[in-house]
Design a protein around this motif. Sequence first.
Motif, short mmCIF file in Angstrom:
data_model
loop_
_atom_site.label_atom_id
_atom_site.label_comp_id
_atom_site.label_asym_id
_atom_site.label_seq_id
_atom_site.Cartn_x
_atom_site.Cartn_y
_atom_site.Cartn_z
N ASP A 133 38.68 46.85 26.08
CA ASP A 133 37.74 47.26 27.12
C ASP A 133 38.44 47.35 28.47
OD1 ASP A 133 35.71 47.18 25.21
OD2 ASP A 133 35.10 45.14 25.75
N LEU A 134 39.18 46.30 28.81
CA LEU A 134 39.84 46.26 30.11
C LEU A 134 40.90 47.37 30.22
CD1 LEU A 134 39.81 44.62 32.73
CD2 LEU A 134 41.71 43.28 31.82
N ASP A 188 29.14 45.63 39.17
CA ASP A 188 28.53 46.48 38.14
C ASP A 188 29.40 47.68 37.78
OD1 ASP A 188 26.11 44.98 38.01
OD2 ASP A 188 25.42 45.95 39.85
N LEU A 189 30.43 47.96 38.58
CA LEU A 189 31.21 49.18 38.39
C LEU A 189 31.93 49.21 37.04
CD1 LEU A 189 32.70 49.61 41.98
CD2 LEU A 189 30.88 50.96 40.92
N LEU A 190 32.68 48.15 36.71
CA LEU A 190 33.43 48.15 35.47
C LEU A 190 32.53 48.13 34.24
CD1 LEU A 190 36.59 45.93 36.14
CD2 LEU A 190 36.30 48.40 36.35
N CYS A 232 40.73 41.27 39.11
CA CYS A 232 40.79 40.56 37.83
C CYS A 232 41.28 39.12 38.00
CB CYS A 232 41.71 41.31 36.86
SG CYS A 232 41.08 42.92 36.34
N GLU A 233 42.18 38.90 38.95
CA GLU A 233 42.71 37.55 39.15
C GLU A 233 41.64 36.58 39.65
OE1 GLU A 233 47.46 38.37 40.07
OE2 GLU A 233 46.02 38.23 41.73
N MET A 266 44.14 38.48 30.47
CA MET A 266 44.45 39.74 29.80
C MET A 266 45.38 40.65 30.61
SD MET A 266 40.83 40.81 27.99
CE MET A 266 39.69 40.43 29.33
N LEU A 267 45.60 40.32 31.87
CA LEU A 267 46.35 41.23 32.73
C LEU A 267 47.76 41.50 32.21
CD1 LEU A 267 45.42 40.20 36.39
CD2 LEU A 267 44.77 42.27 35.13
N ASP A 268 48.46 40.45 31.79
CA ASP A 268 49.85 40.62 31.35
C ASP A 268 49.96 41.38 30.03
OD1 ASP A 268 50.80 39.32 33.57
OD2 ASP A 268 50.94 37.36 32.61
N ALA A 269 48.84 41.52 29.32
CA ALA A 269 48.87 42.23 28.04
C ALA A 269 48.60 43.72 28.19
CB ALA A 269 47.85 41.62 27.08
#
Length: 363
Positions: free
Chosen positions: A20-21, A206-208, A240-241, A249-252
């Motif tokens: 999703d991200l 709500d945007l994402l 996200c942080e 999930m950021l590093d992935a």
Amino acid sequence: MTQDASVGRLKRLEEFTLMDLESVHLILRGDSVIDWRRLNLQGEQAARDLLLAQEFRPDEPGDRAHLESVKNEAIAYLRRHFEFPIPSPVARASVEEILLLASGKGHRQLCACTILKAMHIIHHLAGRELLFSIPMSDQDVFHLVEEKVYRVIGGMLAAGFPITEFIGGRKNKDSLYTKLLSKTDTTAAAIYDKLRFRIVCRTVDDLLPVLLYLSERLFPFNYVVPGESTNTILRFRSYCETRPFLLPMLDALQTDVDDGLTAGDNSFSDRSYRVIHFVVDLPVRLPAEILDMAPPAAWALGPIIFVLCEFQLIDRETEAANEVGEASHARYKERQKQAVMRRLKLGVRSTRDPASGGPKRER
């Protein structure tokens, strides 16, 4: 409120998966799915849902045969031009199985990903060819797009999704004339916003979720046009942080994750203007009666065409700020009209820049 089960619900940010991200990140950046190394689908239903988002109906024999044909053509292309070694179990797998293999590990994962990239291009080209083969006017095609968009977003509004305003439709001819006259490097073939849709959400948070929902029900993330996205609202990494459920999930993610905003190239927009904007090649399934009128040469192209559309996504607070001062739509149109009138009167000519003594190009 009774909610239509087919509408479903918005995922909360804490429910986002890596897939999703990654999908919404691609849309915001205007990246290409061809540059991905893997998928991250979780289970058979996720693979099926991805096919449904592309307007395929996997349970219908005609669609199943077409999916197999596209898969086999992709494999034949890879073997024909690159001698790409594809194990027999991968070649025999269904498209859903290939989607799941692309979410796994090892050599079969690499093979599956490569096949899917080739399939993406082959299917896209077929849909484009079909669009030019069918006996339909632009206006009739646009009507099909509007029906699809209004059905999805109308369902969201009826279900009480956090959307405060929705505006959609076709750009009128005068607006198209003005756009073409205002930009020296624009041709009619490159206008992406003949069909445009604008969604105002309640808050930034709500945007994402709304963007993810749209990518699952309206436009698949893989058909966002690369290089045509603008994001001047969300600084993705920082956003996200500050949310513990997204941070791990950021590093992935497969592409760079930073705080850089992606500005558009519209010289008439003020620097203070904020928006999320992107262009999609929207998949639209043709009705059977239209397919029946297609020439025999088009029968192998499948039932899906692609139509370019522009989408804008914004939150209510940012929308209000945009309507103040130089960022307002009225000032934007005024700057654009002045540029058109200057060009109509003077053209694009070289003048001398008094400060430097050299030529200055007037636009």
